[in-house]
Design a protein around this motif. Sequence first.
Motif, PDB file in Angstrom:
ATOM      1  N   THR A   1       0.833  -1.209   0.000  1.00  0.00           N
ATOM      2  CA  THR A   1       0.000   0.000   0.000  1.00  0.00           C
ATOM      3  C   THR A   1       0.865   1.255   0.000  1.00  0.00           C
ATOM      4  OG1 THR A   1      -1.745  -1.147   1.212  1.00  0.00           O
ATOM      5  CG2 THR A   1      -1.795   1.262   1.241  1.00  0.00           C
ATOM      6  N   ALA A   2       1.908   1.254   0.822  1.00  0.00           N
ATOM      7  CA  ALA A   2       2.805   2.413   0.900  1.00  0.00           C
ATOM      8  C   ALA A   2       3.535   2.642  -0.412  1.00  0.00           C
ATOM      9  CB  ALA A   2       3.812   2.216   2.036  1.00  0.00           C
ATOM     10  N   GLN A   3       3.899   1.546  -1.096  1.00  0.00           N
ATOM     11  CA  GLN A   3       4.642   1.666  -2.348  1.00  0.00           C
ATOM     12  C   GLN A   3       3.758   2.071  -3.516  1.00  0.00           C
ATOM     13  OE1 GLN A   3       6.419  -2.220  -2.718  1.00  0.00           O
ATOM     14  NE2 GLN A   3       8.311  -1.598  -1.690  1.00  0.00           N
ATOM     15  N   ASN A   4       2.493   1.742  -3.469  1.00  0.00           N
ATOM     16  CA  ASN A   4       1.616   1.965  -4.625  1.00  0.00           C
ATOM     17  C   ASN A   4       0.496   2.969  -4.339  1.00  0.00           C
ATOM     18  OD1 ASN A   4       2.794  -0.114  -6.511  1.00  0.00           O
ATOM     19  ND2 ASN A   4       2.294  -1.434  -4.772  1.00  0.00           N
ATOM     20  N   GLU A   5      -0.587   2.507  -3.735  1.00  0.00           N
ATOM     21  CA  GLU A   5      -1.766   3.370  -3.572  1.00  0.00           C
ATOM     22  C   GLU A   5      -1.464   4.625  -2.775  1.00  0.00           C
ATOM     23  OE1 GLU A   5      -1.715   0.168  -2.986  1.00  0.00           O
ATOM     24  OE2 GLU A   5      -3.175  -0.770  -4.340  1.00  0.00           O
ATOM     25  N   LEU A   6      -0.847   4.455  -1.596  1.00  0.00           N
ATOM     26  CA  LEU A   6      -0.574   5.612  -0.740  1.00  0.00           C
ATOM     27  C   LEU A   6       0.389   6.583  -1.410  1.00  0.00           C
ATOM     28  CD1 LEU A   6      -1.005   7.006   1.969  1.00  0.00           C
ATOM     29  CD2 LEU A   6       0.882   5.654   2.905  1.00  0.00           C
ATOM     30  N   ALA A   7       1.436   6.043  -2.043  1.00  0.00           N
ATOM     31  CA  ALA A   7       2.413   6.895  -2.723  1.00  0.00           C
ATOM     32  C   ALA A   7       1.749   7.698  -3.845  1.00  0.00           C
ATOM     33  CB  ALA A   7       3.555   6.050  -3.280  1.00  0.00           C
ATOM     34  N   ASN A   8       0.838   7.054  -4.589  1.00  0.00           N
ATOM     35  CA  ASN A   8       0.157   7.745  -5.686  1.00  0.00           C
ATOM     36  C   ASN A   8      -0.763   8.847  -5.166  1.00  0.00           C
ATOM     37  OD1 ASN A   8       1.391   6.092  -7.572  1.00  0.00           O
ATOM     38  ND2 ASN A   8      -0.272   4.593  -7.561  1.00  0.00           N
TER      39      ASN A   8
END
Length: 299
Positions: A141-148
């Motif tokens: 989540t931190a690498q993908n959704e949250l970062a985006n």
Amino acid sequence: IVAHGGIFLAGFIAWKVFGFSIPEAASIGVIGAADGPTSILVTSKFAQHLLGPITGVAYSHLSLVPIIMPPVIKMPTTKKERSLRVNPKETKIPNWIVILFPILVSIVVGIIVPVAAPLIGFLMFGNLIKESGVLEKLTKTAQNELANVVTLLLGISVGSTMRAGEFLQVQTLLIMLLGLIAFVGDIICGVLFAKLVNLFRKKNNKINPMLGACGISAFPMASRVVQKMALEEDNQNFLLMHAVSANVSGQIGSVLIAGIILSTSTDCSSSFRQIFGTNFPKEELYSSKPCPEKARNTY
């Protein structure tokens, strides 16, 4: 840290040559760290009216790393130096050391430069949840959704400050030029320091000077550029892991430099108010206009 020398060079030029105030010059100089969040933090504290131009320039230079770095690296180095191979050492790192590393870095940096604790804390927290191996969903989540989502909100919030009356000025072009000076200065400082270190190393144990250019915070682009250049000189020269090491150090170094700049300026402001009283205007301390003789000499 040495590879961030361009920050101070660009800041000094901005202050002395182009007449920017001290906080504005410091904010512009930090562009050379090649770290967007660091530039945003320093600018939001010192020169909020320049947040739009400085953020835009900082991320523009980040995207131009593959174009800017190669010619700058080639200037102070020879083909022989760029072809140097670094002897790898295979070492098994225990898992507890990998987990302990981000915790110790956060504690040490927080003690040395408390102002930089939020920056280094978030950086090391991301490292910790990934390396722990037990927070797979949170890591993804931190690498993908949250970062985006964070990137989108950051772009919208910074973009809202780019009003035409403040952004479309000659000042923005000066910031672009000074940011480039800071960035190029960082790369050259890193390369020259690596060459200096080689003077004290054994002949068969030299390090490739290009690794010094990875001391900036442009992660992982700087590492990839150096690896590509190494392969162009010698198709069996693999520097990626060494380059990544220097690049991570550059990230930590950029946070330290930003913290030092923030804490130093805060201390200077407090000292001025102790000398001249609480009524001494902060604008006089940081203005590009001439300060009172006593204030200027004390500073």
